[in-house]
Design a protein around this motif. Structure first.
Motif, mmCIF file in Angstrom:
data_model
loop_
_atom_site.group_PDB
_atom_site.id
_atom_site.type_symbol
_atom_site.label_atom_id
_atom_site.label_comp_id
_atom_site.label_asym_id
_atom_site.label_seq_id
_atom_site.Cartn_x
_atom_site.Cartn_y
_atom_site.Cartn_z
ATOM 1 N N ASP A 1 -1.293 -8.779 3.038
ATOM 2 C CA ASP A 1 -0.913 -7.811 4.072
ATOM 3 C C ASP A 1 0.537 -7.749 4.237
ATOM 4 O O ASP A 1 0.851 -6.709 4.388
ATOM 5 C CB ASP A 1 -1.731 -8.434 5.511
ATOM 6 C CG ASP A 1 -3.123 -8.284 5.443
ATOM 7 O OD1 ASP A 1 -3.744 -7.307 4.462
ATOM 8 O OD2 ASP A 1 -3.902 -8.805 6.211
ATOM 9 N N THR A 2 1.399 -8.781 4.176
ATOM 10 C CA THR A 2 2.557 -8.843 4.073
ATOM 11 C C THR A 2 3.161 -8.059 3.180
ATOM 12 O O THR A 2 4.240 -7.262 3.428
ATOM 13 C CB THR A 2 3.256 -10.289 3.972
ATOM 14 O OG1 THR A 2 2.551 -11.220 5.060
ATOM 15 C CG2 THR A 2 4.699 -10.356 4.040
ATOM 16 N N ILE A 3 2.871 -8.048 1.818
ATOM 17 C CA ILE A 3 3.354 -6.930 0.692
ATOM 18 C C ILE A 3 2.809 -5.676 1.114
ATOM 19 O O ILE A 3 4.039 -4.791 1.034
ATOM 20 C CB ILE A 3 2.631 -7.455 -0.600
ATOM 21 C CG1 ILE A 3 3.005 -9.036 -0.812
ATOM 22 C CG2 ILE A 3 3.288 -6.773 -1.414
ATOM 23 C CD1 ILE A 3 4.438 -9.443 -1.171
ATOM 24 N N ASP A 4 1.639 -5.440 1.663
ATOM 25 C CA ASP A 4 1.403 -3.967 1.958
ATOM 26 C C ASP A 4 2.346 -3.532 2.906
ATOM 27 O O ASP A 4 2.868 -2.316 2.925
ATOM 28 C CB ASP A 4 0.008 -3.902 2.268
ATOM 29 C CG ASP A 4 -0.868 -3.907 1.273
ATOM 30 O OD1 ASP A 4 -0.567 -3.967 0.072
ATOM 31 O OD2 ASP A 4 -2.088 -4.305 1.517
ATOM 32 N N GLU A 5 2.648 -4.301 3.957
ATOM 33 C CA GLU A 5 3.589 -3.860 5.009
ATOM 34 C C GLU A 5 4.862 -3.529 4.521
ATOM 35 O O GLU A 5 5.527 -2.649 5.166
ATOM 36 C CB GLU A 5 3.481 -4.950 6.290
ATOM 37 C CG GLU A 5 2.343 -4.940 6.871
ATOM 38 C CD GLU A 5 2.094 -6.099 7.891
ATOM 39 O OE1 GLU A 5 3.110 -6.986 8.070
ATOM 40 O OE2 GLU A 5 1.242 -6.469 8.577
ATOM 41 N N GLY A 6 5.501 -4.693 3.795
ATOM 42 C CA GLY A 6 6.757 -4.196 3.205
ATOM 43 C C GLY A 6 6.854 -3.219 2.442
ATOM 44 O O GLY A 6 7.919 -2.475 2.229
ATOM 45 N N TYR A 7 5.944 -2.935 1.507
ATOM 46 C CA TYR A 7 5.925 -1.567 0.664
ATOM 47 C C TYR A 7 5.896 -0.353 1.448
ATOM 48 O O TYR A 7 6.601 0.462 1.012
ATOM 49 C CB TYR A 7 4.479 -1.617 -0.115
ATOM 50 C CG TYR A 7 4.127 -0.307 -0.592
ATOM 51 C CD1 TYR A 7 4.705 0.154 -1.929
ATOM 52 C CD2 TYR A 7 3.079 0.547 -0.146
ATOM 53 C CE1 TYR A 7 4.610 1.438 -2.481
ATOM 54 C CE2 TYR A 7 2.744 1.611 -0.825
ATOM 55 C CZ TYR A 7 3.497 1.939 -1.844
ATOM 56 O OH TYR A 7 3.048 3.295 -2.418
ATOM 57 N N SER A 8 5.118 -0.475 2.582
ATOM 58 C CA SER A 8 4.971 0.897 3.388
ATOM 59 C C SER A 8 6.335 1.105 4.036
ATOM 60 O O SER A 8 6.922 2.246 4.035
ATOM 61 C CB SER A 8 4.019 0.847 4.358
ATOM 62 O OG SER A 8 2.775 0.973 3.855
ATOM 63 N N LYS A 9 7.177 0.056 4.592
ATOM 64 C CA LYS A 9 8.391 0.149 5.024
ATOM 65 C C LYS A 9 9.312 0.694 4.194
ATOM 66 O O LYS A 9 10.305 1.611 4.362
ATOM 67 C CB LYS A 9 8.641 -1.166 5.734
ATOM 68 C CG LYS A 9 10.023 -1.219 6.663
ATOM 69 C CD LYS A 9 10.421 -2.555 7.097
ATOM 70 C CE LYS A 9 11.728 -2.692 7.851
ATOM 71 N NZ LYS A 9 12.069 -3.745 8.344
ATOM 72 N N LEU A 10 9.277 -0.123 2.903
ATOM 73 C CA LEU A 10 10.390 0.515 1.873
ATOM 74 C C LEU A 10 10.089 1.716 1.564
ATOM 75 O O LEU A 10 11.326 2.541 1.158
ATOM 76 C CB LEU A 10 10.144 -0.560 0.532
ATOM 77 C CG LEU A 10 11.266 -1.648 0.467
ATOM 78 C CD1 LEU A 10 10.673 -2.476 -0.488
ATOM 79 C CD2 LEU A 10 12.483 -1.090 0.478
ATOM 80 N N ILE A 11 8.865 2.315 1.214
ATOM 81 C CA ILE A 11 8.865 3.890 0.910
ATOM 82 C C ILE A 11 9.357 4.840 1.886
ATOM 83 O O ILE A 11 10.062 5.707 1.725
ATOM 84 C CB ILE A 11 7.232 4.203 0.740
ATOM 85 C CG1 ILE A 11 6.754 3.209 -0.348
ATOM 86 C CG2 ILE A 11 7.260 5.592 0.627
ATOM 87 C CD1 ILE A 11 7.382 3.720 -1.884
ATOM 88 N N ASP A 12 9.253 4.322 3.441
ATOM 89 C CA ASP A 12 9.884 5.342 4.521
ATOM 90 C C ASP A 12 11.367 5.167 4.112
ATOM 91 O O ASP A 12 11.972 6.069 4.593
ATOM 92 C CB ASP A 12 9.274 4.674 5.771
ATOM 93 C CG ASP A 12 7.924 4.826 5.879
ATOM 94 O OD1 ASP A 12 7.432 5.817 5.275
ATOM 95 O OD2 ASP A 12 7.100 4.199 7.020
ATOM 96 N N GLU A 13 11.870 4.023 4.011
ATOM 97 C CA GLU A 13 13.319 3.998 3.974
ATOM 98 C C GLU A 13 13.939 4.399 2.701
ATOM 99 O O GLU A 13 14.955 5.320 2.885
ATOM 100 C CB GLU A 13 13.816 2.321 3.926
ATOM 101 C CG GLU A 13 13.327 1.474 5.279
ATOM 102 C CD GLU A 13 13.662 -0.022 5.083
ATOM 103 O OE1 GLU A 13 13.627 -0.352 3.889
ATOM 104 O OE2 GLU A 13 13.746 -0.624 6.235
ATOM 105 N N LEU A 14 13.020 4.717 1.675
ATOM 106 C CA LEU A 14 13.818 5.205 0.434
ATOM 107 C C LEU A 14 13.636 6.778 0.677
ATOM 108 O O LEU A 14 14.598 7.521 0.414
ATOM 109 C CB LEU A 14 12.736 4.750 -0.665
ATOM 110 C CG LEU A 14 13.032 3.533 -1.245
ATOM 111 C CD1 LEU A 14 11.983 3.206 -2.265
ATOM 112 C CD2 LEU A 14 14.361 3.635 -1.975
ATOM 113 N N ILE A 15 12.662 7.255 1.441
ATOM 114 C CA ILE A 15 12.656 8.605 1.663
ATOM 115 C C ILE A 15 13.662 8.983 2.680
ATOM 116 O O ILE A 15 14.399 9.954 2.611
ATOM 117 C CB ILE A 15 11.250 8.982 2.667
ATOM 118 C CG1 ILE A 15 10.036 8.828 1.408
ATOM 119 C CG2 ILE A 15 11.079 10.517 3.028
ATOM 120 C CD1 ILE A 15 8.638 8.993 1.862
#
Length: 214
Positions: A149-163
């Protein structure tokens, strides 16, 4: 050769493959996160991982045909047959990440701290999943599953930041595109670690994702 010795040999084959896969993942992610022009990066040869997968599959089939294992021994062989597929996919991801690292070797990279944190978490999950297999530890396997779950949350946050960075022109388009793919690979690395943990649980108690098999 006795069944016990054949299973021990099968375990050794898995550990050799897992060790190479881990090494490849670390090398690829290091090249992506910490590219150094003065350092010579080796090419990741995924063909070796693929050949190890085929050898393990062949050994599993030979054991089932020759020894006719049952109960826990059969679960171990059939679980390894599935587990090795995830190791092979991890090898593929290492090769892909290295290719993107080389494409971006002359490009400024941002969000490296966040990506590095995510990568370390995923790599730790892979290492622990293999250790859970070695130690036959369901407790460790359940911890790995929960940590996804921690990895999934970090992934979603990073994608938003990259966009957001791309929209604000804080990074080059090629960096955002390739990094989005790398971050997705990191998320998939964690998923494969979870899969391995789930097969460890199956090997030990016959349940896969809370469903009894066989």
């Amino acid at each position: 050769m006795s069944l016990d010795k054949e299973l021990d040999y099968l375990n050794e084959m898995i550990l050799r493959m897992a060790s190479l896969v881990e090494e490849n993942l670390h090398e690829a992610l290091d090249a992506y996160l910490n590219y150094d022009q003065a350092k010579e990066y080796g090419e990741i040869n995924d063909d070796i991982v693929d050949s190890q997968e085929r050898a393990i599959e062949e050994e599993c089939i030979n054991i089932m045909l020759r020894e006719r294992p049952f109960s826990k021994d059969l679960r171990r062989v059939s679980g390894i047959l599935r587990l090795v597929e995830d190791l092979e996919r991890l090898g593929d991801h290492a090769e892909d990440i290295m290719s993107f690292a080389m494409l971006l070797k002359n490009t400024y990279r941002n969000r490296i701290r966040e990506i590095s944190y995510l990568a370390k978490g995923a790599l730790r999950m892979v290492h622990d999943a293999i250790k859970a297999f070695i130690d036959r530890s369901m407790d460790m396997a359940f911890v790995i599953i929960d940590s996804d779950d921690t990895i999934d949350e970090g992934y979603s946050k990073l994608i938003d930041e990259l966009i957001s960075d791309l929209g604000a022109k804080k990074c080059k388009p090629e960096f955002a595109i390739y990094t989005t793919l790398v971050v997705k690979y990191i998320e998939r690395i964690a998923d494969h670690a979870v899969n391995i943990a789930e097969w460890v649980i199956y090997i030990e108690n016959g349940y896969h994702k809370d469903k009894q098999i066989g």
